[in-house]
Write a protein that holds these residues in place. Structure first.
Motif, PDB file in Angstrom:
ATOM      1  N   GLY A  79       0.811  -1.214   0.000  1.00 15.00           N
ATOM      2  CA  GLY A  79       0.000   0.000   0.000  1.00 15.00           C
ATOM      3  C   GLY A  79       0.840   1.257   0.000  1.00 15.00           C
ATOM      4  N   LEU A  80       1.870   1.298   0.837  1.00 11.45           N
ATOM      5  CA  LEU A  80       2.731   2.470   0.915  1.00 11.45           C
ATOM      6  C   LEU A  80       3.463   2.710  -0.402  1.00 11.45           C
ATOM      7  CD1 LEU A  80       3.811   4.677   2.810  1.00 11.45           C
ATOM      8  CD2 LEU A  80       5.674   3.120   3.421  1.00 11.45           C
ATOM      9  N   THR A  81       3.916   1.638  -1.030  1.00 13.11           N
ATOM     10  CA  THR A  81       4.601   1.769  -2.324  1.00 13.11           C
ATOM     11  C   THR A  81       3.665   2.336  -3.379  1.00 13.11           C
ATOM     12  OG1 THR A  81       6.054  -0.109  -1.815  1.00 13.11           O
ATOM     13  CG2 THR A  81       5.848   0.522  -4.139  1.00 13.11           C
ATOM     14  N   LEU A  82       2.442   1.809  -3.424  1.00 10.35           N
ATOM     15  CA  LEU A  82       1.474   2.263  -4.418  1.00 10.35           C
ATOM     16  C   LEU A  82       1.133   3.740  -4.234  1.00 10.35           C
ATOM     17  CD1 LEU A  82      -0.502   1.826  -6.705  1.00 10.35           C
ATOM     18  CD2 LEU A  82      -2.114   0.843  -5.063  1.00 10.35           C
ATOM     19  N   VAL A  83       0.857   4.156  -3.001  1.00 10.79           N
ATOM     20  CA  VAL A  83       0.520   5.558  -2.743  1.00 10.79           C
ATOM     21  C   VAL A  83       1.703   6.466  -3.058  1.00 10.79           C
ATOM     22  CG1 VAL A  83      -0.045   7.233  -0.930  1.00 10.79           C
ATOM     23  CG2 VAL A  83      -1.283   5.059  -1.046  1.00 10.79           C
ATOM     24  N   GLY A  84       2.915   6.063  -2.660  1.00  8.68           N
ATOM     25  CA  GLY A  84       4.096   6.873  -2.925  1.00  8.68           C
ATOM     26  C   GLY A  84       4.343   7.078  -4.410  1.00  8.68           C
ATOM     27  N   VAL A  85       4.243   5.995  -5.181  1.00  6.12           N
ATOM     28  CA  VAL A  85       4.432   6.092  -6.629  1.00  6.12           C
ATOM     29  C   VAL A  85       3.357   6.964  -7.254  1.00  6.12           C
ATOM     30  CG1 VAL A  85       4.338   4.789  -8.792  1.00  6.12           C
ATOM     31  CG2 VAL A  85       5.689   3.922  -6.878  1.00  6.12           C
ATOM     32  N   ASP A  86       2.106   6.790  -6.819  1.00 11.56           N
ATOM     33  CA  ASP A  86       1.008   7.546  -7.411  1.00 11.56           C
ATOM     34  C   ASP A  86       1.131   9.038  -7.131  1.00 11.56           C
ATOM     35  OD1 ASP A  86      -1.421   6.920  -9.002  1.00 11.56           O
ATOM     36  OD2 ASP A  86      -2.424   8.041  -7.410  1.00 11.56           O
ATOM     37  N   ILE A  87       1.612   9.407  -5.949  1.00 13.44           N
ATOM     38  CA  ILE A  87       1.819  10.830  -5.655  1.00 13.44           C
ATOM     39  C   ILE A  87       2.807  11.437  -6.643  1.00 13.44           C
ATOM     40  CG2 ILE A  87       2.868  12.438  -4.010  1.00 13.44           C
ATOM     41  CD1 ILE A  87       1.669  10.773  -1.769  1.00 13.44           C
ATOM     42  N   LEU A  88       3.928  10.773  -6.854  1.00 12.24           N
ATOM     43  CA  LEU A  88       4.941  11.288  -7.772  1.00 12.24           C
ATOM     44  C   LEU A  88       4.417  11.390  -9.199  1.00 12.24           C
ATOM     45  CD1 LEU A  88       8.113   9.377  -6.502  1.00 12.24           C
ATOM     46  CD2 LEU A  88       7.492  11.765  -6.080  1.00 12.24           C
ATOM     47  N   VAL A  89       3.678  10.361  -9.622  1.00  4.99           N
ATOM     48  CA  VAL A  89       3.140  10.363 -10.987  1.00  4.99           C
ATOM     49  C   VAL A  89       2.109  11.475 -11.162  1.00  4.99           C
ATOM     50  CG1 VAL A  89       1.755   9.059 -12.636  1.00  4.99           C
ATOM     51  CG2 VAL A  89       3.627   7.934 -11.421  1.00  4.99           C
ATOM     52  N   MET A  90       1.246  11.666 -10.155  1.00  4.03           N
ATOM     53  CA  MET A  90       0.225  12.715 -10.268  1.00  4.03           C
ATOM     54  C   MET A  90       0.860  14.103 -10.309  1.00  4.03           C
ATOM     55  SD  MET A  90      -2.639  11.283 -10.728  1.00  4.03           S
ATOM     56  CE  MET A  90      -1.840   9.862 -11.491  1.00  4.03           C
ATOM     57  N   PHE A  91       1.932  14.315  -9.552  1.00  2.00           N
ATOM     58  CA  PHE A  91       2.647  15.593  -9.648  1.00  2.00           C
ATOM     59  C   PHE A  91       3.232  15.763 -11.047  1.00  2.00           C
ATOM     60  CE2 PHE A  91       2.738  16.068  -4.966  1.00  2.00           C
ATOM     61  CZ  PHE A  91       2.457  17.427  -4.889  1.00  2.00           C
ATOM     62  N   GLY A  92       3.702  14.676 -11.619  1.00  2.00           N
ATOM     63  CA  GLY A  92       4.208  14.739 -12.982  1.00  2.00           C
ATOM     64  C   GLY A  92       3.123  15.105 -13.973  1.00  2.00           C
ATOM     65  N   TYR A  93       1.951  14.491 -13.827  1.00  2.00           N
ATOM     66  CA  TYR A  93       0.832  14.812 -14.707  1.00  2.00           C
ATOM     67  C   TYR A  93       0.407  16.269 -14.533  1.00  2.00           C
ATOM     68  CZ  TYR A  93      -0.382  10.311 -16.804  1.00  2.00           C
ATOM     69  OH  TYR A  93      -0.387   9.161 -17.567  1.00  2.00           O
ATOM     70  N   ALA A  94       0.373  16.734 -13.295  1.00  2.00           N
ATOM     71  CA  ALA A  94      -0.023  18.118 -13.050  1.00  2.00           C
ATOM     72  C   ALA A  94       0.958  19.088 -13.706  1.00  2.00           C
ATOM     73  CB  ALA A  94      -0.104  18.380 -11.545  1.00  2.00           C
ATOM     74  N   SER A  95       2.249  18.802 -13.586  1.00  2.00           N
ATOM     75  CA  SER A  95       3.283  19.687 -14.135  1.00  2.00           C
ATOM     76  C   SER A  95       3.264  19.714 -15.659  1.00  2.00           C
ATOM     77  CB  SER A  95       4.662  19.233 -13.636  1.00  2.00           C
ATOM     78  OG  SER A  95       4.742  19.285 -12.226  1.00  2.00           O
ATOM     79  N   LEU A  96       2.904  18.577 -16.257  1.00  2.00           N
ATOM     80  CA  LEU A  96       2.935  18.484 -17.717  1.00  2.00           C
ATOM     81  C   LEU A  96       1.553  18.608 -18.355  1.00  2.00           C
ATOM     82  CD1 LEU A  96       5.482  15.527 -18.065  1.00  2.00           C
ATOM     83  CD2 LEU A  96       5.929  17.967 -18.370  1.00  2.00           C
ATOM     84  N   ALA A  97       0.567  19.070 -17.568  1.00  2.83           N
ATOM     85  CA  ALA A  97      -0.816  19.084 -18.037  1.00  2.83           C
ATOM     86  C   ALA A  97      -0.987  19.847 -19.347  1.00  2.83           C
ATOM     87  CB  ALA A  97      -1.730  19.680 -16.959  1.00  2.83           C
ATOM     88  N   SER A  98      -0.372  21.007 -19.448  1.00  4.00           N
ATOM     89  CA  SER A  98      -0.570  21.830 -20.646  1.00  4.00           C
ATOM     90  C   SER A  98      -0.073  21.135 -21.910  1.00  4.00           C
ATOM     91  CB  SER A  98       0.141  23.176 -20.479  1.00  4.00           C
ATOM     92  OG  SER A  98      -0.430  23.910 -19.433  1.00  4.00           O
ATOM     93  N   SER A  99       1.141  20.555 -21.834  1.00  2.00           N
ATOM     94  CA  SER A  99       1.686  19.894 -23.021  1.00  2.00           C
ATOM     95  C   SER A  99       0.986  18.574 -23.297  1.00  2.00           C
ATOM     96  CB  SER A  99       3.187  19.659 -22.858  1.00  2.00           C
ATOM     97  OG  SER A  99       3.453  18.877 -21.710  1.00  2.00           O
ATOM     98  N   LEU A 100       0.577  17.866 -22.238  1.00  2.00           N
ATOM     99  CA  LEU A 100      -0.103  16.589 -22.433  1.00  2.00           C
ATOM    100  C   LEU A 100      -1.496  16.765 -23.005  1.00  2.00           C
ATOM    101  CD1 LEU A 100       0.834  14.538 -19.234  1.00  2.00           C
ATOM    102  CD2 LEU A 100       1.590  14.142 -21.569  1.00  2.00           C
ATOM    103  N   ARG A 101      -2.090  17.926 -22.769  1.00  2.00           N
ATOM    104  CA  ARG A 101      -3.451  18.149 -23.257  1.00  2.00           C
ATOM    105  C   ARG A 101      -3.534  17.959 -24.771  1.00  2.00           C
ATOM    106  NH1 ARG A 101      -8.328  20.724 -22.614  1.00  2.00           N
ATOM    107  NH2 ARG A 101      -9.026  21.851 -24.460  1.00  2.00           N
ATOM    108  N   GLN A 102      -2.572  18.509 -25.498  1.00  5.20           N
ATOM    109  CA  GLN A 102      -2.585  18.396 -26.953  1.00  5.20           C
ATOM    110  C   GLN A 102      -2.423  16.943 -27.394  1.00  5.20           C
ATOM    111  OE1 GLN A 102       0.324  20.775 -28.921  1.00  5.20           O
ATOM    112  NE2 GLN A 102      -0.282  20.125 -30.983  1.00  5.20           N
ATOM    113  N   LEU A 103      -1.536  16.218 -26.718  1.00  7.00           N
ATOM    114  CA  LEU A 103      -1.312  14.817 -27.076  1.00  7.00           C
ATOM    115  C   LEU A 103      -2.543  13.968 -26.787  1.00  7.00           C
ATOM    116  CD1 LEU A 103       2.321  14.226 -25.761  1.00  7.00           C
ATOM    117  CD2 LEU A 103       1.581  14.564 -28.127  1.00  7.00           C
ATOM    118  N   LEU A 104      -3.157  14.203 -25.623  1.00  2.44           N
ATOM    119  CA  LEU A 104      -4.297  13.381 -25.222  1.00  2.44           C
ATOM    120  C   LEU A 104      -5.544  13.682 -26.037  1.00  2.44           C
ATOM    121  CD1 LEU A 104      -3.834  13.393 -21.350  1.00  2.44           C
ATOM    122  CD2 LEU A 104      -3.342  11.539 -22.938  1.00  2.44           C
ATOM    123  N   SER A 105      -5.608  14.865 -26.664  1.00  2.00           N
ATOM    124  CA  SER A 105      -6.771  15.190 -27.477  1.00  2.00           C
ATOM    125  C   SER A 105      -6.584  14.767 -28.929  1.00  2.00           C
ATOM    126  CB  SER A 105      -7.060  16.694 -27.408  1.00  2.00           C
ATOM    127  OG  SER A 105      -5.961  17.425 -27.912  1.00  2.00           O
TER     128      SER A 105
END
Length: 206
Positions: A152-178
């Motif tokens: 559980g701790l590993t999963l939550v820790g990894v997900d926090i880092l990944v979500m911060f990554g998604y938040a930081s790259l949201a603008s550039s990822l928006r074009q790719l995801l659309s």
């Protein structure tokens, strides 16, 4: 739990967290509206919902192990099959992820936290995925509590880092995801990873 088993699990949860889903869409949408710093409550709200899912699955699997090792083994193989199925669905998915910019608004940190927590709590796929994933790495012959805590701790820790990554790259990822073409390529990459993970996890011994 051996380091080899933990590393296999770590790889699996990285694939799970990086693969775009409801949590990633919520994080990117929030970040686009209010910025990375103000989206932190939403990121931790997702983790609160995920932690409750982990507790529910942990207690359920613990009871199953106590009652029947055979049933636990059956669940393990069914879970591996489910991962392969998810890979197939991801590979053949032709859709795109729609992210609405909306208005910046004045949503409170508490409101964003609660809304994000509900994203995971009301997503049955999250529970099903955890039920499929955890048995691959739990040794029913050993004490359960510490094993579930590490997973559980590993999963939550990894997900926090990944979500911060998604938040930081949201603008550039928006074009790719659309873009349907880019999303199709991404779906096939993650689909192949899921299938490979299912095959790998079926062979893992705790």
């Amino acid at each position: 739990m051996s380091i080899e088993v933990w590393l296999s699990y770590f790889l699996a949860v990285v694939i799970l967290s990086v693969s775009p889903g409801a949590g990633a869409v919520n994080t990117m949408s929030t970040s686009i509206r209010v910025g990375v710093r103000r989206s932190i409550p939403a990121i931790f709200g997702l983790q609160a919902g995920l932690a409750l899912d982990i507790l529910l699955v942990g207690f359920g699997l613990g009871a199953l192990v106590a009652s029947s090792v055979t049933a636990f083994t059956v669940l393990k193989w069914a879970g591996a099959a489910y991962l392969v199925y998810l890979g197939y669905r991801k590979w053949t998915d032709q859709g795109t992820v729609e992210i609405s910019r909306g208005q910046a608004g004045e949503a409170s940190a508490w409101k964003m936290f609660n809304q994000a927590a509900l994203v995971n709590l009301t997503n049955p796929k999250a529970l099903v995925f955890l039920v499929a994933l955890f048995p691959q790495f739990i040794d029913p012959a050993r004490p359960q509590l510490m094993q579930f805590f590490i997973l559980g701790l590993t999963l939550v820790g990894v997900d926090i880092l990944v979500m911060f990554g998604y938040a930081s790259l949201a603008s550039s990822l928006r074009q790719l995801l659309s873009s349907r073409r880019h999303m199709r390529i991404q779906n096939r990459i993650f689909g192949g990873l899921f299938v490979g993970a299912g095959a790998l996890l079926a062979s893992v011994k705790s």
